[in-house]
Scaffold this motif. Structure first.
Motif, short mmCIF file in Angstrom:
data_model
loop_
_atom_site.label_atom_id
_atom_site.label_comp_id
_atom_site.label_asym_id
_atom_site.label_seq_id
_atom_site.Cartn_x
_atom_site.Cartn_y
_atom_site.Cartn_z
N GLN A 1 0.83 -1.21 0.00
CA GLN A 1 0.00 0.00 0.00
C GLN A 1 0.86 1.25 0.00
OE1 GLN A 1 -2.47 -1.80 3.48
NE2 GLN A 1 -3.61 -0.04 2.76
N MET A 2 1.92 1.24 0.78
CA MET A 2 2.72 2.44 0.97
C MET A 2 3.45 2.87 -0.29
SD MET A 2 4.29 1.62 4.74
CE MET A 2 5.19 3.15 4.83
N VAL A 3 3.78 1.93 -1.18
CA VAL A 3 4.53 2.30 -2.38
C VAL A 3 3.62 2.87 -3.46
CG1 VAL A 3 6.31 0.58 -1.95
CG2 VAL A 3 4.35 -0.03 -3.37
N ALA A 4 2.29 2.81 -3.25
CA ALA A 4 1.38 3.38 -4.24
C ALA A 4 1.56 4.89 -4.29
CB ALA A 4 -0.07 3.03 -3.89
N ASP A 5 1.55 5.46 -5.48
CA ASP A 5 1.79 6.89 -5.64
C ASP A 5 0.76 7.75 -4.92
OD1 ASP A 5 3.98 6.31 -7.20
OD2 ASP A 5 2.89 6.45 -9.10
N ASP A 6 -0.48 7.24 -4.80
CA ASP A 6 -1.55 8.04 -4.23
C ASP A 6 -1.86 7.68 -2.78
OD1 ASP A 6 -2.53 5.54 -4.73
OD2 ASP A 6 -4.39 6.20 -5.69
N PHE A 7 -0.94 6.99 -2.09
CA PHE A 7 -1.22 6.55 -0.72
C PHE A 7 -1.46 7.73 0.22
CE2 PHE A 7 0.47 5.63 3.58
CZ PHE A 7 -0.51 4.74 3.99
N ILE A 8 -0.58 8.73 0.20
CA ILE A 8 -0.72 9.88 1.08
C ILE A 8 -2.00 10.64 0.77
CG2 ILE A 8 0.32 12.07 1.78
CD1 ILE A 8 1.79 9.69 2.86
N GLU A 9 -2.30 10.81 -0.52
CA GLU A 9 -3.51 11.53 -0.91
C GLU A 9 -4.76 10.81 -0.40
OE1 GLU A 9 -0.92 10.99 -2.75
OE2 GLU A 9 -0.21 13.03 -3.13
N LYS A 10 -4.77 9.47 -0.51
CA LYS A 10 -5.92 8.72 -0.03
C LYS A 10 -6.06 8.85 1.49
CE LYS A 10 -6.35 5.13 -3.57
NZ LYS A 10 -6.26 3.66 -3.83
N LEU A 11 -4.94 8.77 2.21
CA LEU A 11 -4.98 8.89 3.66
C LEU A 11 -5.50 10.26 4.07
CD1 LEU A 11 -4.33 7.94 6.52
CD2 LEU A 11 -1.95 8.65 6.16
N GLU A 12 -5.01 11.29 3.42
CA GLU A 12 -5.45 12.65 3.74
C GLU A 12 -6.94 12.83 3.43
OE1 GLU A 12 -3.99 17.26 2.94
OE2 GLU A 12 -3.34 15.65 1.58
N ARG A 13 -7.38 12.27 2.31
CA ARG A 13 -8.79 12.40 1.94
C ARG A 13 -9.69 11.69 2.96
NH1 ARG A 13 -8.16 11.26 -2.91
NH2 ARG A 13 -8.53 9.02 -2.90
N ALA B 1 3.15 14.51 9.21
CA ALA B 1 2.73 15.89 8.97
C ALA B 1 1.21 16.02 8.91
CB ALA B 1 3.34 16.39 7.66
N LEU B 2 0.50 14.91 8.68
CA LEU B 2 -0.96 14.93 8.67
C LEU B 2 -1.54 14.85 10.08
CD1 LEU B 2 -1.64 12.48 5.68
CD2 LEU B 2 -1.71 14.98 5.63
N GLY B 3 -0.66 14.67 11.09
CA GLY B 3 -1.13 14.55 12.47
C GLY B 3 -1.34 13.13 12.93
N VAL B 4 -0.99 12.15 12.09
CA VAL B 4 -1.18 10.73 12.39
C VAL B 4 0.09 10.20 13.06
CG1 VAL B 4 -1.56 8.45 11.38
CG2 VAL B 4 -2.76 10.44 10.46
N SER B 5 -0.07 9.37 14.10
CA SER B 5 1.09 8.76 14.76
C SER B 5 1.47 7.47 14.06
CB SER B 5 0.78 8.50 16.23
OG SER B 5 -0.32 7.63 16.36
N ILE B 6 2.69 6.99 14.34
CA ILE B 6 3.24 5.83 13.63
C ILE B 6 3.80 4.84 14.64
CG2 ILE B 6 4.99 5.04 11.98
CD1 ILE B 6 4.82 7.85 10.72
#
Length: 761
Positions: free
Chosen positions: A597-609, A646-651
């Motif tokens: 999932q993480m290597v997908a180009d749109d992963f960050i955009e999907k998470l933010e959405r 940066a989105l406020g999500v912890s890891i």
């Protein structure tokens, strides 16, 4: 003069007819004119009017029909009728027009010209009927003078002759096109030259008696099967037919016919087609320094139309001669790997088919050889180096295995077909023992290989064998470097089972059989729930759950984990919103994210959405990754996790301690939690040194500013030891199993806070 009368009126001033009396017809074939009328007098008067006249230099022959039915019968049996002088009214008032429709539509006679005549003007056809039926002229019998009849016939004959020539041209062009197609299907210029003789003879309607000569330099050796003349002015016979067939391969000077030698030399010298008495010599220019000349015997003179067709044919053949080389190159590219000059995939499949169809089969095998770490070699040393390495590998395989067919069928994948005893683990190891010396680099290469027996059984195809070798190769690569794995039917069964499970998983997605379950996390200090981990479950139609270890790797392998992961993320965020609404406002939700999932180009955009669409704040969402995510590269992973933070999500890092590079990257990554793998928790029940790993990880995490979560806690003894070690968060069956949404809500409502010991289930 009544309507039925038909006479020829004299023209004004007794002007002479615009024709000449036919005193010498020669051998020209006459025009054939069909008169169709139910009045016998009309036939006699028309015959008298046209007596001894010539049209366009040729006489006329008259045929007679006294009804539409009789005319149709004559047209069905006679050929080359140029004009029909047709009465409109015969058996019926529209018999003439019906006959025209039959001629054009049913009989398909497009060229014959039709002139309508009638003695009853009131029954004249409408203008649209004349257009519809392709009628050349329409006259009443009262207006047909001798000169006007001659003029109408002459005009119609000119139209007929023009259409006949167009048909002849069309037929000639069809021959040219057919000839071209046959030339392009031939192999090599020698066969092409033989085709020139055959097709040109057919075009001229003569027996294939002739020969083709060539002149050119040494650069064209490939065109003549390496039998090129040594001097550029030396003309060689490369194809012949008829009485010249035994002259193939000789020099032109050895031909015992001065006339033919002279004609061919003149054609080459003048560089043009020559039409001579008794023959034609066709000149075919291929390119600078190279040409062909074709001699064809032609006993009869060649008329202007045939000369024009030959001119067009000559130009077309020139293009064919040029394209022969292109066709050969295309065929080569279809079967030869351009980089290594080895057989390509198509050629290997053809060779396998030949082996499988051999009536006297030998024990042969196919082996696929994959170069390990070739992509890394390309990245470090460059593609030029990689190309040279591939060529060197191909050359070594061909040298060491001279009796085998060696091919390159993919980027760094080679194929070898040969006797089974030659293609073994020992032989592959021996071939690649010595390093490859390329551009002053000595590079050792390790390979993985998969093989299968090429055993004819009447059912197995070349493609089937290729698939078997691929299956064996995949198993060899998964087993480690330097392995050669032989195909076993059990491997195919494993592959089939995986394909079936993949199909079942796809169906499960479509039927909404996937569920999100939630396992609670307990804060060791307060004894209260502080979060929950979202876990994926697959419940079949019979109610049984499929273990995650059986389908999660399959989902990652197939890429289905991406849409599944999107769904789990959406479900988990909705769930934590419901938990907050129920009063548990401090709860977080942890969501597992696959490396795929993480290597997908749109992963960050999907998470933010999804965060924007959720009712909860980002700080209540936690992303869990495993140490295998480091395969992405420490720099790329650090950047990616930074964007998530940066989105406020912890890891959190899941299964910490099971990876091989934990400490090397831990300090660089923006991580909030470490989750100790359960394999380090289970030994805490035993009174020995099994707790040492946990004792190391917990203070390490605290030193790096992270909280530590212990997974898989099943006993109070394990929990107490972890409390003593100052572990922060607990997770395991001791507190609660993964539960569906409804059950976790009930669990939260009924949970009693833990003090320092005990469990609530």
């Amino acid at each position: 003069m009544g309507n039925d009368e038909f006479i020829f009126l004299d023209d004004d001033n007794n002007a002479p007819l615009p024709c000449e009396q036919n005193t010498q017809h020669g051998t020209l074939s006459p025009w054939r004119i069909l008169i169709v009328d139910d009045d016998i007098d009309v036939h006699e008067i028309t015959e008298l009017a046209l007596y001894d006249l010539t049209f366009l230099g040729r006489p006329a022959t008259l045929l007679h029909a006294y009804s539409a039915h009789e005319a149709a019968h004559i047209l069905a049996s006679e050929t080359d009728i140029a004009i029909i002088l047709l009465d409109v009214v015969m058996e019926t008032s529209d018999a003439g027009l019906k006959l025209v429709g039959h001629i054009r539509q049913n009989m398909g006679l497009r060229n014959v010209r039709i002139i309508l005549r009638t003695g009853q003007p009131g029954l004249a056809p409408e203008m649209d009927a004349i257009t519809k039926y392709d009628i050349d002229d329409y006259k009443t019998k009262t207006e047909l003078t001798r000169n006007k009849l001659f003029t109408s016939i002459t005009t119609a004959l000119r139209s007929f002759e023009r259409m006949q020539k167009l048909d002849a041209n069309r037929a000639g062009l069809e021959k040219i096109i057919a000839s071209s197609n046959e030339f392009l299907s031939r192999r090599g210029l020698r066969n092409f030259a033989e085709g020139v003789i055959t097709q040109l003879s057919g075009l001229m309607d003569v027996q294939p008696e002739g020969l083709v000569c060539a002149i050119g330099g040494g650069e064209h050796l490939d065109l003549l099967d390496h039998q090129q003349p040594s001097r550029t002015d030396q003309i060689q016979i490369i194809a012949a037919a008829g009485r010249y067939s035994d002259m193939i391969g000789l020099d032109l000077e050895e031909l015992h016919s001065n006339d033919i030698v002279t004609a061919l030399r003149d054609c080459m010298a003048q560089k043009k087609t020559l039409i001579l008495p008794g023959c034609i010599v066709l000149y075919l220019y291929v390119r600078e320094g190279y040409a062909l000349a074709a001699y064809i015997g032609a006993p009869e003179p060649i008329n202007s139309l045939d000369q024009h067709l030959l001119s067009v044919f000559c130009g077309n053949l020139t293009l064919c001669a040029e394209n022969i080389q292109l066709v050969e190159k295309l065929k080569r590219r279809a079967y030869v790997d351009e980089l290594t000059n080895l057989a390509n995939r198509t050629a290997i499949l053809d060779a396998m088919s030949s082996v499988l169809n051999d009536p006297n089969p030998q024990p042969n095998s196919l082996i696929l050889i994959d170069l390990q770490l070739f992509a890394e070699i390309n990245d470090v040393l460059g593609h030029s180096y990689g190309d040279r390495l591939l060529c060197a590998v191909g050359k070594r395989l061909s040298t060491v295995l001279p009796d085998c067919i060696v091919g390159r069928i993919a980027a760094d994948l080679f194929a070898v077909i040969g006797r089974s005893e030659m293609l073994t683990q020992i032989s592959m190891s021996a071939i690649f023992t010595a390093p490859f010396n390329i551009e002053h680099f000595e590079l050792p290469i390790r390979v993985a290989a998969g093989s299968t027996e090429l055993t004819p059984d009447g059912q197995k195809t070349a493609l089937d064998c290729m698939k078997q070798a691929y299956i064996a190769l995949k198993r060899a690569k998964s087993s480690g470097f330097g392995q050669v794995t032989k195909y076993d039917p059990q491997l195919a069964e494993i592959t089939r089972n995986r394909a079936k499970r993949l199909g079942d998983l796809q169906m499960a997605i479509e039927r909404n059989q996937l569920e999100a379950h939630y396992q609670p996390l307990i804060d060791f200090k307060t004894g209260k729930p502080c979060g929950m981990e979202a876990l994926l479950r697959w419940r079949r139609e019979d109610g049984n759950l499929v273990p995650p270890c059986d389908f999660i790797p399959l989902a990652e392998y197939s890429g289905l984990i991406r849409p599944i992961g999107d769904w789990v993320m959406r479900e988990a965020m909705d769930m934590i919103g419901k938990v907050h609404a129920a009063g548990f406002t401090d709860m977080r939700v942890s969501i597992n994210v696959s490396k795929v999932q993480m290597v997908a180009d749109d992963f960050i955009e999907k998470l933010e959405r999804q965060l924007n669409q959720s009712t909860i704040a980002p700080q209540f969402v936690e992303i869990e990754i495993t140490e295998s995510a480091c395969d992405l590269g420490i720099n790329d992973l650090e950047t990616l996790l930074g964007r998530i933070r940066a989105l406020g999500v912890s890891i959190a890092i899941d299964d910490f301690g099971t990876g091989f590079s934990s400490l090397s990257y831990l300090d660089r990554l923006p991580v909030d939690k470490l989750k100790i793998d359960r394999c380090f928790i289970t030994p805490l029940d035993i009174e020995n040194d099994g707790s040492r790993i946990a004792e190391l990880i917990i203070p390490l995490g605290h030193r790096l500013g992270m909280k530590v979560v212990a997974e898989g806690i099943e006993t109070e003894k394990q929990a107490q030891k972890l409390r003593d070690m100052s572990c922060d968060i607990a997770q395991g069956f001791l507190y609660g199993r993964p539960m569906p949404e409804a059950d976790i809500m009930v669990w939260l409502q009924n949970f009693a806070p833990l003090a320092t010991s005990g469990a609530n289930s």
